[in-house]
Motif scaffolding. Structure first.
Motif, mmCIF file in Angstrom:
data_model
loop_
_atom_site.group_PDB
_atom_site.id
_atom_site.type_symbol
_atom_site.label_atom_id
_atom_site.label_comp_id
_atom_site.label_asym_id
_atom_site.label_seq_id
_atom_site.Cartn_x
_atom_site.Cartn_y
_atom_site.Cartn_z
ATOM 1 N N GLY A 1 9.400 20.649 -7.784
ATOM 2 C CA GLY A 1 8.495 20.436 -8.908
ATOM 3 C C GLY A 1 7.497 19.313 -8.724
ATOM 4 N N TRP A 2 7.643 18.499 -7.657
ATOM 5 C CA TRP A 2 6.688 17.392 -7.484
ATOM 6 C C TRP A 2 6.319 17.098 -6.034
ATOM 7 N N LEU A 3 7.227 17.336 -5.104
ATOM 8 C CA LEU A 3 6.961 16.950 -3.723
ATOM 9 C C LEU A 3 5.855 17.782 -3.085
ATOM 10 N N LYS A 4 5.832 19.074 -3.367
ATOM 11 C CA LYS A 4 4.856 19.966 -2.741
ATOM 12 C C LYS A 4 3.418 19.547 -3.036
ATOM 13 N N GLU A 5 3.178 19.025 -4.236
ATOM 14 C CA GLU A 5 1.822 18.644 -4.643
ATOM 15 C C GLU A 5 1.525 17.171 -4.393
ATOM 16 N N HIS A 6 2.493 16.429 -3.888
ATOM 17 C CA HIS A 6 2.276 14.998 -3.661
ATOM 18 C C HIS A 6 1.319 14.800 -2.480
ATOM 19 N N ILE B 1 0.842 -1.208 0.000
ATOM 20 C CA ILE B 1 0.000 0.000 0.000
ATOM 21 C C ILE B 1 0.869 1.248 0.000
ATOM 22 N N LEU B 2 1.914 1.245 0.829
ATOM 23 C CA LEU B 2 2.794 2.406 0.920
ATOM 24 C C LEU B 2 3.521 2.646 -0.397
ATOM 25 N N ILE B 3 4.041 1.586 -1.001
ATOM 26 C CA ILE B 3 4.759 1.735 -2.275
ATOM 27 C C ILE B 3 3.849 2.355 -3.329
ATOM 28 N N ARG B 4 2.623 1.858 -3.414
ATOM 29 C CA ARG B 4 1.684 2.403 -4.399
ATOM 30 C C ARG B 4 1.319 3.860 -4.080
ATOM 31 N N LYS B 5 1.133 4.180 -2.802
ATOM 32 C CA LYS B 5 0.771 5.550 -2.417
ATOM 33 C C LYS B 5 1.884 6.538 -2.735
ATOM 34 N N PHE B 6 3.127 6.062 -2.765
ATOM 35 C CA PHE B 6 4.241 6.952 -3.069
ATOM 36 C C PHE B 6 4.438 7.140 -4.572
ATOM 37 N N PHE B 7 4.325 6.050 -5.364
ATOM 38 C CA PHE B 7 4.671 6.121 -6.781
ATOM 39 C C PHE B 7 3.479 6.415 -7.694
ATOM 40 N N GLU B 8 2.317 5.854 -7.406
ATOM 41 C CA GLU B 8 1.193 5.996 -8.335
ATOM 42 C C GLU B 8 0.710 7.439 -8.510
ATOM 43 N N PRO B 9 0.697 8.287 -7.459
ATOM 44 C CA PRO B 9 0.305 9.686 -7.689
ATOM 45 C C PRO B 9 1.237 10.434 -8.638
ATOM 46 N N LEU B 10 2.442 9.923 -8.839
ATOM 47 C CA LEU B 10 3.396 10.546 -9.764
ATOM 48 C C LEU B 10 3.221 10.034 -11.188
ATOM 49 N N GLY B 11 2.253 9.123 -11.371
ATOM 50 C CA GLY B 11 1.942 8.630 -12.710
ATOM 51 C C GLY B 11 2.533 7.290 -13.064
ATOM 52 N N TYR B 12 3.196 6.632 -12.119
ATOM 53 C CA TYR B 12 3.822 5.349 -12.407
ATOM 54 C C TYR B 12 2.804 4.208 -12.403
ATOM 55 N N HIS C 1 12.789 11.157 -8.364
ATOM 56 C CA HIS C 1 11.808 10.326 -7.668
ATOM 57 C C HIS C 1 12.483 9.137 -6.992
ATOM 58 N N LEU C 2 13.356 8.469 -7.731
ATOM 59 C CA LEU C 2 14.049 7.306 -7.169
ATOM 60 C C LEU C 2 14.948 7.717 -6.009
ATOM 61 N N TYR C 3 15.651 8.827 -6.159
ATOM 62 C CA TYR C 3 16.581 9.289 -5.126
ATOM 63 C C TYR C 3 15.869 9.514 -3.800
ATOM 64 N N VAL C 4 14.683 10.109 -3.846
ATOM 65 C CA VAL C 4 13.942 10.425 -2.613
ATOM 66 C C VAL C 4 13.177 9.221 -2.087
ATOM 67 N N ILE D 1 6.221 11.302 3.275
ATOM 68 C CA ILE D 1 7.493 11.198 2.567
ATOM 69 C C ILE D 1 8.570 11.974 3.300
ATOM 70 N N ILE D 2 8.263 13.186 3.712
ATOM 71 C CA ILE D 2 9.240 14.023 4.410
ATOM 72 C C ILE D 2 9.644 13.393 5.725
ATOM 73 N N ARG D 3 8.677 12.924 6.485
ATOM 74 C CA ARG D 3 8.988 12.354 7.805
ATOM 75 C C ARG D 3 9.844 11.100 7.673
ATOM 76 N N ARG D 4 9.502 10.263 6.744
ATOM 77 C CA ARG D 4 10.263 9.019 6.591
ATOM 78 C C ARG D 4 11.647 9.285 6.001
ATOM 79 N N TYR D 5 11.740 10.224 5.071
ATOM 80 C CA TYR D 5 13.042 10.570 4.511
ATOM 81 C C TYR D 5 13.977 11.094 5.602
ATOM 82 N N LEU D 6 13.418 11.838 6.548
ATOM 83 C CA LEU D 6 14.196 12.412 7.650
ATOM 84 C C LEU D 6 14.107 11.539 8.896
ATOM 85 N N ILE D 7 13.896 10.240 8.698
ATOM 86 C CA ILE D 7 13.816 9.190 9.727
ATOM 87 C C ILE D 7 13.017 9.637 10.952
#
Length: 467
Positions: free
Chosen positions: A213-218, A134-145, A183-186, A224-230
């Motif tokens: 260009g993409w995170l603000k509207e995600h 569920i998490l993987i889809r919630k992160f990538f699918e809104p970006l069009g993947y 996208h992959l980097y983040v 994403i921000i919380r998990r990226y910053l552990i």
């Protein structure tokens, strides 16, 4: 651990110009704890694939491991999945291998930078420990993947063990190369929810740069921000405020608000538990205290208020939890004298450790239920036979109380990570067995409001050495 990027753009060999990597060359990049190999397993005008193969050296990883406890042994340094999964190591490799493409530069064919190419990305193994598919889809699918996932079993020889947290991930999208790499980097380390290096304010800059260009509207930008910053709250809030350009951070979704309210209710019980444990340790007259499974350091924050404690030590198997504890204790802002009272280190509850010996009291707050039952005996010996503190204050959930929680059946456990939960009778029998085996006097207490014939939400045992 391998990541493949494939395109069928015509001509597909343009990928070499975009990524600044010649299709006929095999290149190796040095990483802090190993190497990244970059090569083309297939190349033609119809279809071209570039691969990054990580070769993580587990010995180098241990040598360079972060450690709050100095030279102590930590099992997690030696037994882990870091060499085999896509994690922050992969983000570093992507940044090193494709830095020009990630910054939107193409020397020989600059017109390709803004061209949307059909990409297929395959990541052999990616972990998603908290959220799964569920998490993987919630992160990538809104970006069009378009997302395809294969979840792997823990062990194919033992299917009854169930599925693991590991997936093979395939992504398809028509997108610019810069967008794909950002996208992959983040998102790769965000799914993993771990970092192999110390996370500081510099990570905010990297996140906002790669998320431009993409995170603000995600729709999942907060997560994403919380998990990226552990999950470091101060850094996460800074990032959210900067991303929102000074807007007040208060527009959480109903789902997040409900989740926050549930957490607050849980914290109310946990606060009662921490307060009672701190009171019992204080009453014991202890001066040197050990908090086993200290987590974010809530108990330590209570104990440090009392001058009677000359040394307060926190141990946890999770390095991320120790980082959070250090942040929430405001350790870096403490006076030198106050810092001398606190020591945090990584370690396991089921392995004999000389660092645990010689303490007046030890707290084990909502920890044992996370151990496999076949490892409980090892924990008992580590604490009561070898470390042998004068007082042990131990709490664990009361399984009988589970019927009182909404949407929780009597046979269900409170958390997915719990390996068992004891009834009051089972806890009494275990506590008495510990007392007789290791020469401790036992007292039992309840935590939280009691319900007739069910008891309280949590139960506590205080073990005092010697009869």
């Amino acid at each position: 651990m391998i990541l493949n990027i494939t395109t069928t753009h015509k001509p597909a060999t343009d990928l070499g110009y975009l990524l600044h990597k010649h299709p006929d060359k095999f290149q190796t990049l040095e990483l802090s704890v190993g190497k990244a190999h970059v090569f083309y397993p297939e190349k033609s005008e119809e279809k071209t694939t570039i691969s990054i193969l990580l070769d993580i050296d587990p010995i180098d990883m241990v040598r360079g491991a972060r450690n709050l406890g100095g030279d102590g042994f930590a099992l997690g340094h030696y037994v882990n999945d870091r060499p085999y999964v896509a994690s922050s190591f992969m983000s570093v490799a992507l940044s090193k291998a494709f830095s020009s493409a990630m910054n939107g530069k193409c020397k020989d064919k600059p017109e390709l930078v803004d061209v949307k190419l059909p990409f297929e990305v395959t990541i052999a193994v990616i972990p998603a420990p908290k959220g799964g598919e569920i998490l993987i889809r919630k992160f990538f699918e809104p970006l069009g993947y378009k997302v395809e996932l294969i979840r792997h079993q823990l062990d194919s020889k033992f299917p009854e063990w169930g599925d693991s947290k590991y997936f093979t991930l395939k992504l398809n999208h028509t997108i610019t190369t810069k967008e794909l790499l950002s996208h992959l980097y983040v998102l790769i380390p965000t799914l993993d929810n771990d970092k192999h290096y110390f996370v500081s304010e510099n990570e905010i800059e990297k996140l906002l740069q790669k998320g431009e260009g993409w995170l603000k509207e995600h729709p999942e930008k907060e997560q994403i921000i919380r998990r990226y910053l552990i999950n470091l709250n101060s850094l996460s809030r800074q990032a959210l405020e900067r991303l929102s350009e000074g807007e007040e951070i208060g527009d959480l979704s109903d789902e997040l608000i409900e989740k926050t309210e549930k957490q607050k209710r849980k914290e109310t019980l946990h606060d009662k538990r921490i307060k009672l444990v701190a009171e019992k340790i204080t009453e014991s007259g202890a001066e040197r205290v050990l908090d086993l499974g200290c987590g974010e350091g809530k108990l330590i924050r209570q104990l440090i208020k009392q001058k009677q404690f000359s040394e307060i030590v926190g141990m946890d198997i999770s390095y991320n939890e120790l980082i959070k504890a250090k942040e929430r204790l405001h350790f870096d802002e403490m006076s030198p004298k106050q810092k001398e009272r606190i020591n945090l280190f990584q370690g396991s509850l089921t392995y004999k450790d000389q660092r645990l010996e010689g303490f007046d009291a030890a707290a084990v707050v909502e920890v044992i239920e996370h151990l496999d039952l076949n490892r409980l005996k090892a924990f008992e010996r580590v604490l009561f036979e070898f470390a042998k503190p004068k007082t042990v204050v131990l709490t664990t959930p009361n399984q009988e109380f589970n019927v009182m929680w909404d949407k929780l059946d009597a046979e269900e456990m409170r958390h997915d990570d719990h390996r068992f939960e004891w009834t009051r009778k089972e806890f009494l029998e275990w506590s008495n067995k510990i007392g007789k085996t290791y020469n401790y006097k036992v007292e039992l207490f309840t935590i939280g409001d009691e319900v007739e014939n069910i008891g309280a939400p949590s139960q506590m045992a205080i073990f005092t050495y010697g009869n």
